[in-house]
Design a protein around this motif. Structure first.
Motif, mmCIF file in Angstrom:
data_model
loop_
_atom_site.group_PDB
_atom_site.id
_atom_site.type_symbol
_atom_site.label_atom_id
_atom_site.label_comp_id
_atom_site.label_asym_id
_atom_site.label_seq_id
_atom_site.Cartn_x
_atom_site.Cartn_y
_atom_site.Cartn_z
ATOM 1 N N GLU A 26 0.866 -1.183 0.000
ATOM 2 C CA GLU A 26 0.000 0.000 0.000
ATOM 3 C C GLU A 26 0.894 1.222 0.000
ATOM 4 O O GLU A 26 1.738 1.388 0.870
ATOM 5 C CB GLU A 26 -0.937 -0.004 1.204
ATOM 6 C CG GLU A 26 -1.747 1.277 1.374
ATOM 7 C CD GLU A 26 -2.497 1.732 0.117
ATOM 8 O OE1 GLU A 26 -3.213 0.917 -0.494
ATOM 9 O OE2 GLU A 26 -2.353 2.918 -0.267
ATOM 10 N N ASP A 52 5.452 1.525 -2.671
ATOM 11 C CA ASP A 52 4.922 1.610 -4.030
ATOM 12 C C ASP A 52 5.183 0.281 -4.746
ATOM 13 O O ASP A 52 6.338 -0.112 -4.925
ATOM 14 C CB ASP A 52 5.644 2.765 -4.745
ATOM 15 C CG ASP A 52 5.062 3.039 -6.112
ATOM 16 O OD1 ASP A 52 4.328 2.179 -6.635
ATOM 17 O OD2 ASP A 52 5.349 4.121 -6.657
ATOM 18 N N ASP A 76 -5.851 -4.496 -7.724
ATOM 19 C CA ASP A 76 -7.132 -3.778 -7.603
ATOM 20 C C ASP A 76 -6.797 -2.285 -7.487
ATOM 21 O O ASP A 76 -6.967 -1.676 -6.436
ATOM 22 C CB ASP A 76 -7.832 -4.306 -6.319
ATOM 23 C CG ASP A 76 -9.216 -3.749 -6.104
ATOM 24 O OD1 ASP A 76 -10.007 -3.713 -7.055
ATOM 25 O OD2 ASP A 76 -9.522 -3.353 -4.956
HETATM 26 N N1 SAM Z 1 -8.079 -3.782 -2.647
HETATM 27 C C1 SAM Z 1 -8.561 -2.826 -1.649
HETATM 28 C C2 SAM Z 1 -9.686 -3.452 -0.863
HETATM 29 O O1 SAM Z 1 -10.406 -4.277 -1.423
HETATM 30 O O2 SAM Z 1 -9.861 -3.133 0.312
HETATM 31 C C3 SAM Z 1 -8.948 -1.529 -2.326
HETATM 32 C C4 SAM Z 1 -7.804 -0.921 -3.121
HETATM 33 S S1 SAM Z 1 -8.073 0.727 -3.710
HETATM 34 C C5 SAM Z 1 -9.098 0.484 -5.072
HETATM 35 C C6 SAM Z 1 -6.530 1.116 -4.435
HETATM 36 C C7 SAM Z 1 -5.409 1.316 -3.420
HETATM 37 O O3 SAM Z 1 -4.178 1.238 -4.134
HETATM 38 C C8 SAM Z 1 -5.399 2.659 -2.729
HETATM 39 O O4 SAM Z 1 -5.359 2.479 -1.349
HETATM 40 C C9 SAM Z 1 -4.124 3.344 -3.237
HETATM 41 O O5 SAM Z 1 -3.499 4.139 -2.259
HETATM 42 C C10 SAM Z 1 -3.269 2.148 -3.569
HETATM 43 N N2 SAM Z 1 -2.225 2.364 -4.595
HETATM 44 C C11 SAM Z 1 -2.301 3.083 -5.737
HETATM 45 N N3 SAM Z 1 -1.159 3.004 -6.434
HETATM 46 C C12 SAM Z 1 -0.342 2.197 -5.731
HETATM 47 C C13 SAM Z 1 0.983 1.724 -5.941
HETATM 48 N N4 SAM Z 1 1.670 2.092 -7.013
HETATM 49 N N5 SAM Z 1 1.530 0.885 -5.032
HETATM 50 C C14 SAM Z 1 0.811 0.523 -3.941
HETATM 51 N N6 SAM Z 1 -0.440 0.954 -3.679
HETATM 52 C C15 SAM Z 1 -1.009 1.777 -4.565
#
Ligand code: SAM
Length: 389
Positions: free
Chosen positions: A139, A168, A188
């Protein structure tokens, strides 16, 4: 169908966390005195607080209850035995179908952790003494990492889940020894959130944000948005997700401002990029890609572009065909859609139709009681895993 329109209230979906409890235990405690129905419509039509439940036929350990049934203070909820999670949001972990032979599983974009804890429950249920299989949860956002950690702890998933907080996923090196045992990836990523129930209101209320608001106006509006989610009855998972998406700063390279079409273009570019990154994990054999967006650009459009990419071609990735999917999902009738002109496709008509048939959709405001959602799985056979990527 007018009848369907009238009953399309969103149920309260409850996933039993099998790390801490069982469906039978919950039925004889938390849901003692509740009547079972084999027709979801009975739940949708029931008075908002009636004691009635429906066992979902697609997803194991999932129940639908009337929308306003208050379980938020129940011991089962506060102790993590049950988790509020929309049916559609349960599709990715179930479709990924991690088995011990897959090795470790990455949840690439994990907070608040609904799918992470679902993955952990599936993995835990299959582990034998002495076997080790981890869920590695990335995350990027610091604040959401805290939520993720809390959720993992509450679900008693700590022994299986390794949280890579404030990390990241795109900064990982897919070929590194650290990930040599990773065989499956759930992806996701951030999306437009347009499938979320109650989101339309939020969009209408905050049109400037979608059509050219500023970062500071977004910040100012956060408290209002949260309140609106609660007022709409989107408590817990829905609200958490709603807040998450509304608060979800799109990746740095994507403009916050701009028309919806521009946002979708920027989001889909990011989604394709992160999906291609997942495809480069040296020993990965399975990937699910999901969004809670209703837009072709973020869904089928990304799948078609990913299949045409060099990451997929060199890596030997293909979609998991409908007939290969887990039993509970191969029968799900809502499948991919095609919107001409939005993406170029050099597949013949038959192959194109197969890819669309491999894509799974959920629509909001239907008799199925789900949010709007999309998921597709990619696989590659052992002989297609390149020795060196
Ligand atoms: N899968 C989660 C759930 O079901 O509870 C929901 C995920 S939400 C749609 C997308 C998440 O990805 C966000 O919390 C965002 O901060 C994170 N995110 C976006 N880009 C990212 C990256 N490059 N690496 C890690 N996390 C990332």
């Amino acid at each position: 169908d007018g009848a369907v329109q009238k009953i399309s209230r969103h149920p309260r979906w409850v996933r039993v966390n099998t790390i801490k409890s069982t469906l039978d235990q919950q039925l004889s405690t938390t849901f003692k005195g509740f009547r079972e129905t084999d027709n979801l419509k009975d739940v949708l039509l029931a008075a908002k607080r009636s004691k009635i439940y429906y066992k979902d036929p697609n997803i194991p350990n999932l129940l639908a209850l009337p929308s306003r049934i208050d379980l938020s203070r129940s011991p089962a909820y506060t102790s993590g035995q049950i988790i509020f999670q929309d049916k559609a949001s349960c599709f990715p972990a179930y479709l990924l179908d991690p088995v011990p032979g897959d090795g470790d599983v990455i949840d690439a974009t994990a907070a608040p952790g609904n799918k992470t804890t679902h993955l952990a429950a599936i993995v835990s249920s299959q582990l034998r003494t002495g076997q080790k299989q981890k869920v590695i949860a990335f995350e990027r956002d610091k604040g959401r990492t805290v939520t993720l950690q809390k959720m993992v702890k509450l679900a008693s998933a700590n022994s299986v889940v390794q949280v890579k907080g404030s990390s990241d996923f795109l900064a990982t090196t897919p070929g590194s020894g650290e990930f040599a045992n990773v065989g499956a990836i759930l992806l996701d990523p951030s999306c437009s959130g347009t499938g979320i129930v109650g989101r339309d209101d939020a969009i209408k209320m905050h049109l400037p944000e979608v059509q050219g608001g500023t970062k500071s106006s977004q910040k100012l509006d956060k408290s209002k948005k949260r309140k609106r989610g609660d007022e709409a009855g989107n408590t817990s998972e829905a609200t958490a997700t709603l807040n998450l998406h509304l608060d979800d700063s799109t990746p740095e390279e994507t403009p916050i401002e701009g028309k919806l079409s521009e946002r979708l273009a920027a989001l889909s570019k990011f989604q394709l990029h992160i999906l291609n990154h997942a495809m480069r994990f040296a020993n990965a054999r399975k990937i699910t890609y999901s969004t809670c967006s209703i837009h072709f650009e973020e869904n089928e459009g990304v799948v078609f572009q990913a299949l045409a990419s060099s990451a997929a071609k060199q890596g030997g990735w293909r979609v998991l065909a409908r007939e290969e999917q887990v039993d509970g999902l191969k029968n799900w009738h809502r499948r991919g859609i095609w919107e001409d002109e939005k993406v170029s496709c050099d597949l013949d008509e038959g192959s194109k139709r197969e890819v669309l048939n491999a894509c799974i959709r959920c629509d909001k405001d239907t008799e199925e009681g789900t949010m709007g959602f999309f998921v597709a799985a990619f696989v590659r056979d052992a002989e297609n895993v390149p020795a060196q990527l």
